[in-house]
Design an enzyme around this catalytic site. Sequence first.
Site, PDB file in Angstrom:
ATOM      1  N   THR A  20       0.839  -1.196   0.000  1.00  8.81           N
ATOM      2  CA  THR A  20       0.000   0.000   0.000  1.00  8.81           C
ATOM      3  C   THR A  20       0.873   1.245   0.000  1.00  8.81           C
ATOM      4  O   THR A  20       1.860   1.323   0.736  1.00  8.81           O
ATOM      5  CB  THR A  20      -0.940   0.027   1.220  1.00  8.81           C
ATOM      6  OG1 THR A  20      -1.898  -1.024   1.092  1.00  8.81           O
ATOM      7  CG2 THR A  20      -1.691   1.353   1.314  1.00  8.81           C
ATOM      8  N   PHE A  44       1.068   5.163   0.833  1.00  6.50           N
ATOM      9  CA  PHE A  44       0.483   6.204   1.664  1.00  6.50           C
ATOM     10  C   PHE A  44       1.042   7.557   1.236  1.00  6.50           C
ATOM     11  O   PHE A  44       2.182   7.638   0.771  1.00  6.50           O
ATOM     12  CB  PHE A  44       0.830   5.993   3.141  1.00  6.50           C
ATOM     13  CG  PHE A  44       0.196   4.783   3.763  1.00  6.50           C
ATOM     14  CD1 PHE A  44      -0.909   4.903   4.598  1.00  6.50           C
ATOM     15  CD2 PHE A  44       0.711   3.509   3.540  1.00  6.50           C
ATOM     16  CE1 PHE A  44      -1.487   3.783   5.180  1.00  6.50           C
ATOM     17  CE2 PHE A  44       0.140   2.391   4.115  1.00  6.50           C
ATOM     18  CZ  PHE A  44      -0.964   2.527   4.939  1.00  6.50           C
TER      19      PHE A  44
END
Length: 296
Positions: free
Chosen positions: A192, A194
């Site tokens: 992921t 960010f």
Amino acid sequence: MDSFAAPARPIVAAMAAAAAAAPTRAVAFQGAPGANSHVAAVEAFPECLPLPCFSFEDAIDAVKAGDADCAIIPIENSLHGRVADIHFLLPESGLVITGEHFLPIRHALMGVGARDEVREALSHPQALGQCRHWLKAHGIAPVAYPDTAGAAAMVAERGAVSVAALAPPGAAEIYGLTLFASDIADADHNMTRFVVLARAGTPPVGDGPWMTTLIFEVKNVPAALYKAMGGFATNGVNMTKLESYQRGGSFAASEFYADIVGKPGDATVDRAIEELGFHSKWVRVLGTYRQARARP
């Protein structure tokens, strides 16, 4: 505070009190203690005071109000694509992207009974999507919840043996749950990205490499997007991401989110953005920041 499940509330209260005492060290994140965003905050800012927020809007509002120096928000996942609503929240927030962080994601199944009693898995839709094949293969129905670690806290509160949580492994210890299975994502490359949001950015000075994030709306004429992209090609500016999204329900015009390699002030980037502006109704730079991972 009351939006969190009961087992999370005293932990949230303690973390919020610490952040309130030193807001310049506070980093807001969405989710309960133990969430992936919590892990990302501590990795990106080892000396920070993580501030749990129930929603993305709450995390953004904490920064705008000065209760936190910045927020760290997931924007996209290698398995499940972009995080829902984030493309609307970023431009509306009025905040500036000042950094990025990449977090390898590990999902674990945890609960209060035994593994063979589990019939449902409670978690954030992103996590459920990243483990959908594993859940289907084990006969477990996905149930959406606002965040992963918050789901673990809710499972601990309910105490139902048929409902487990899909959350980072560390959440099991935080909320006193049994770890049933670890590393259950559908692919090993689960990652992921960010972004860090702050009230103001700083000029991109020094060594890069740099990334710039911008949003724009092209004119509603034939081949407008093709022409708008031409400046990046002719100036050799690498665009690593381009996504469209609709606003207002008109289905008539799309807005676009883009990441490019480089920074304003670079001659090639300036020329590309100038040409983009010529073919667009408006262009807005959301931030320029150092790359956390090299792009070509």
